[in-house]
Design a protein around this motif. Structure first.
Motif, PDB file in Angstrom:
ATOM      1  N   THR A  44       0.841  -1.189   0.000  1.00  0.00           N
ATOM      2  CA  THR A  44       0.000   0.000   0.000  1.00  0.00           C
ATOM      3  C   THR A  44       0.876   1.239   0.000  1.00  0.00           C
ATOM      4  OG1 THR A  44      -1.421   1.393   1.418  1.00  0.00           O
ATOM      5  CG2 THR A  44      -0.277  -0.408   2.494  1.00  0.00           C
ATOM      6  N   SER A  45       0.697   2.097  -0.981  1.00  0.00           N
ATOM      7  CA  SER A  45       1.542   3.296  -1.054  1.00  0.00           C
ATOM      8  C   SER A  45       1.267   4.241   0.113  1.00  0.00           C
ATOM      9  CB  SER A  45       1.355   4.014  -2.394  1.00  0.00           C
ATOM     10  OG  SER A  45       0.029   4.496  -2.535  1.00  0.00           O
ATOM     11  N   LEU A  46      -0.007   4.342   0.533  1.00  0.00           N
ATOM     12  CA  LEU A  46      -0.286   5.215   1.672  1.00  0.00           C
ATOM     13  C   LEU A  46       0.405   4.701   2.928  1.00  0.00           C
ATOM     14  CD1 LEU A  46      -1.808   7.564   3.063  1.00  0.00           C
ATOM     15  CD2 LEU A  46      -3.579   5.908   3.631  1.00  0.00           C
ATOM     16  N   GLY A  47       0.330   3.390   3.173  1.00  0.00           N
ATOM     17  CA  GLY A  47       0.975   2.824   4.351  1.00  0.00           C
ATOM     18  C   GLY A  47       2.467   3.065   4.352  1.00  0.00           C
ATOM     19  N   ILE A  48       3.101   2.841   3.211  1.00  0.00           N
ATOM     20  CA  ILE A  48       4.543   3.060   3.107  1.00  0.00           C
ATOM     21  C   ILE A  48       4.869   4.532   3.326  1.00  0.00           C
ATOM     22  CG2 ILE A  48       6.524   2.979   1.545  1.00  0.00           C
ATOM     23  CD1 ILE A  48       5.197   0.566   0.177  1.00  0.00           C
ATOM     24  N   ALA A  49       4.077   5.399   2.682  1.00  0.00           N
ATOM     25  CA  ALA A  49       4.343   6.835   2.777  1.00  0.00           C
ATOM     26  C   ALA A  49       4.114   7.352   4.194  1.00  0.00           C
ATOM     27  CB  ALA A  49       3.452   7.592   1.793  1.00  0.00           C
ATOM     28  N   ALA A  50       2.972   7.029   4.777  1.00  0.00           N
ATOM     29  CA  ALA A  50       2.650   7.546   6.108  1.00  0.00           C
ATOM     30  C   ALA A  50       3.625   7.049   7.151  1.00  0.00           C
ATOM     31  CB  ALA A  50       1.219   7.154   6.484  1.00  0.00           C
ATOM     32  N   ALA A  51       4.039   5.778   7.041  1.00  0.00           N
ATOM     33  CA  ALA A  51       4.985   5.227   8.007  1.00  0.00           C
ATOM     34  C   ALA A  51       6.328   5.946   7.942  1.00  0.00           C
ATOM     35  CB  ALA A  51       5.180   3.737   7.764  1.00  0.00           C
ATOM     36  N   ALA A  52       6.638   6.521   6.775  1.00  0.00           N
ATOM     37  CA  ALA A  52       7.903   7.238   6.605  1.00  0.00           C
ATOM     38  C   ALA A  52       7.737   8.750   6.754  1.00  0.00           C
ATOM     39  CB  ALA A  52       8.494   6.927   5.225  1.00  0.00           C
ATOM     40  N   GLY A  53       6.519   9.198   7.095  1.00  0.00           N
ATOM     41  CA  GLY A  53       6.291  10.631   7.259  1.00  0.00           C
ATOM     42  C   GLY A  53       6.250  11.385   5.954  1.00  0.00           C
ATOM     43  N   ARG A  54       5.757  10.738   4.899  1.00  0.00           N
ATOM     44  CA  ARG A  54       5.689  11.384   3.591  1.00  0.00           C
ATOM     45  C   ARG A  54       4.253  11.359   3.074  1.00  0.00           C
ATOM     46  NH1 ARG A  54      11.215   8.956   0.710  1.00  0.00           N
ATOM     47  NH2 ARG A  54      12.594   9.409   2.481  1.00  0.00           N
ATOM     48  N   ALA A  55       3.960  12.204   2.111  1.00  0.00           N
ATOM     49  CA  ALA A  55       2.624  12.261   1.526  1.00  0.00           C
ATOM     50  C   ALA A  55       2.481  11.188   0.456  1.00  0.00           C
ATOM     51  CB  ALA A  55       2.372  13.637   0.928  1.00  0.00           C
ATOM     52  N   ASP A  56       1.269  10.660   0.347  1.00  0.00           N
ATOM     53  CA  ASP A  56       0.998   9.639  -0.657  1.00  0.00           C
ATOM     54  C   ASP A  56       0.777  10.275  -2.027  1.00  0.00           C
ATOM     55  OD1 ASP A  56       0.467   7.075  -1.670  1.00  0.00           O
ATOM     56  OD2 ASP A  56      -1.678   7.249  -1.264  1.00  0.00           O
ATOM     57  N   ALA A  57       0.963   9.455  -3.056  1.00  0.00           N
ATOM     58  CA  ALA A  57       0.683   9.839  -4.444  1.00  0.00           C
ATOM     59  C   ALA A  57       1.440  11.086  -4.874  1.00  0.00           C
ATOM     60  CB  ALA A  57      -0.820  10.024  -4.649  1.00  0.00           C
ATOM     61  N   THR A  58       2.661  11.229  -4.389  1.00  0.00           N
ATOM     62  CA  THR A  58       3.497  12.378  -4.769  1.00  0.00           C
ATOM     63  C   THR A  58       4.845  11.921  -5.329  1.00  0.00           C
ATOM     64  OG1 THR A  58       4.430  12.521  -2.532  1.00  0.00           O
ATOM     65  CG2 THR A  58       2.461  13.838  -2.988  1.00  0.00           C
ATOM     66  N   ARG A  59       4.963  10.629  -5.596  1.00  0.00           N
ATOM     67  CA  ARG A  59       6.217  10.022  -6.065  1.00  0.00           C
ATOM     68  C   ARG A  59       7.315  10.060  -5.007  1.00  0.00           C
ATOM     69  NH1 ARG A  59       6.684  12.181 -12.401  1.00  0.00           N
ATOM     70  NH2 ARG A  59       4.687  11.328 -13.101  1.00  0.00           N
ATOM     71  N   ALA A  60       6.910  10.308  -3.760  1.00  0.00           N
ATOM     72  CA  ALA A  60       7.901  10.425  -2.682  1.00  0.00           C
ATOM     73  C   ALA A  60       8.366   9.078  -2.151  1.00  0.00           C
ATOM     74  CB  ALA A  60       7.320  11.255  -1.538  1.00  0.00           C
ATOM     75  N   VAL A  61       7.663   7.989  -2.532  1.00  0.00           N
ATOM     76  CA  VAL A  61       8.014   6.687  -1.953  1.00  0.00           C
ATOM     77  C   VAL A  61       8.645   5.747  -2.987  1.00  0.00           C
ATOM     78  CG1 VAL A  61       6.268   6.838  -0.149  1.00  0.00           C
ATOM     79  CG2 VAL A  61       5.679   5.770  -2.344  1.00  0.00           C
ATOM     80  N   ARG A  62       9.180   6.304  -4.047  1.00  0.00           N
ATOM     81  CA  ARG A  62       9.773   5.448  -5.082  1.00  0.00           C
ATOM     82  C   ARG A  62      10.846   4.543  -4.494  1.00  0.00           C
ATOM     83  NH1 ARG A  62      13.978   4.948  -8.770  1.00  0.00           N
ATOM     84  NH2 ARG A  62      13.324   4.320 -10.884  1.00  0.00           N
ATOM     85  N   SER A  63      11.818   5.117  -3.813  1.00  0.00           N
ATOM     86  CA  SER A  63      12.927   4.322  -3.282  1.00  0.00           C
ATOM     87  C   SER A  63      12.446   3.378  -2.184  1.00  0.00           C
ATOM     88  CB  SER A  63      14.043   5.223  -2.755  1.00  0.00           C
ATOM     89  OG  SER A  63      13.578   6.029  -1.681  1.00  0.00           O
TER      90      SER A  63
END
Length: 258
Positions: A44-63
């Motif tokens: 889940t991109s939201l789960g990955i993003a939120a757990a890392a303190g980043r916003a979802d659907a912003t390409r911030a969780v590519r790595s």
């Protein structure tokens, strides 16, 4: 990804009932779902993003997505990853990314920065991925209902058919759907239709409507947050701590991935 995992994952969409797919946000959650008997695991991109303190659907969780995909490669079940919009506008770059991932499947959404993209642009990404990685199950996500933009079954089917023509193996339509809309989608699309688990529709009813895959999306991550807060409230109220999976069991699961 092994060829066996790719075949198993494809076959799971043609079973006697819909594939109920739990979506993990880290290694521990994926291992817990596998221990519970899940035949496949998504991310889940939201789960990955939120757990890392980043916003979802912003390409911030590519790595972070790439890292998790590699960490989950040792699971005994197929893995499919949420790639948002492929983290690029360039179809070739998206295909290069997928080719480097050890996964059996992926979700690729037809929106960027909170807006739908031209269907031709998304179809080009789907085609590039399928040409480069023919065994990977490409689940083309149509974000019409998710964003409330052109949110009709007719418009959704029109976009989805473009992606099927480009090689998509399945179509994912998240968002609020009525039974009539679900039935229209499953009746019009020649590939497995995937929707989200929601309070409005049960798994058995979605099966009757022709749905072949039901994703939990970010639901499990959000529910886990709620449960954790609930434990704190319970302790604060003077009640005993609840039982939970043993420390040693969680640690032992993690050790299985080396």
């Amino acid at each position: 990804m092994t060829p066996a995992h790719a075949r198993v994952f494809r076959d799971l969409h043609a079973g006697p009932g819909p594939l109920l797919l739990p979506n993990a946000w880290d290694v521990a959650s994926a291992l817990a779902f596998v221990a519970d008997g899940a035949p496949a695991v998504g991310t889940t991109s939201l789960g990955i993003a939120a757990a890392a303190g980043r916003a979802d659907a912003t390409r911030a969780v590519r790595s972070l997505t790439i890292d998790l995909a590699h960490r989950l490669a040792g699971l005994p079940v197929p893995v499919t990853v949420d790639l948002e919009d492929g983290f690029s506008d360039d179809p070739g770059q998206v295909a290069d990314l997928v080719a480097a991932l050890p996964v059996a499947g992926l979700n690729l959404e037809d929106s960027s920065a909170g807006k739908l993209v031209a269907p031709a642009a998304h179809a080009a990404k789907v085609a590039a991925v399928k040409e480069r990685c023919p065994d990977v199950f490409v689940n083309a996500r149509v974000d019409t209902f998710w964003l409330g933009e052109r949110a009709s079954a007719e418009a959704t089917v029109g976009r989805a058919l473009r992606y099927v023509d480009a090689g998509a193996d399945g179509v994912f339509v998240p968002g609020p759907l009525t039974e009539a809309q679900v039935r229209e989608l499953t009746g019009a699309l020649p590939v497995p239709v995937n929707v989200l688990a929601t309070p409005q529709h049960t798994v058995p009813r979605l099966a009757e409507l022709g749905v072949r895959r039901i994703s939990t999306g970010s639901l499990l991550f959000r529910a886990a947050l709620d449960e954790a807060v609930g434990v704190v409230r319970r302790l604060r109220a003077g009640r005993p701590a609840p039982s939970a999976t043993a420390y040693r069991d969680v640690d032992a699961r993690t050790a299985t991935l080396g």
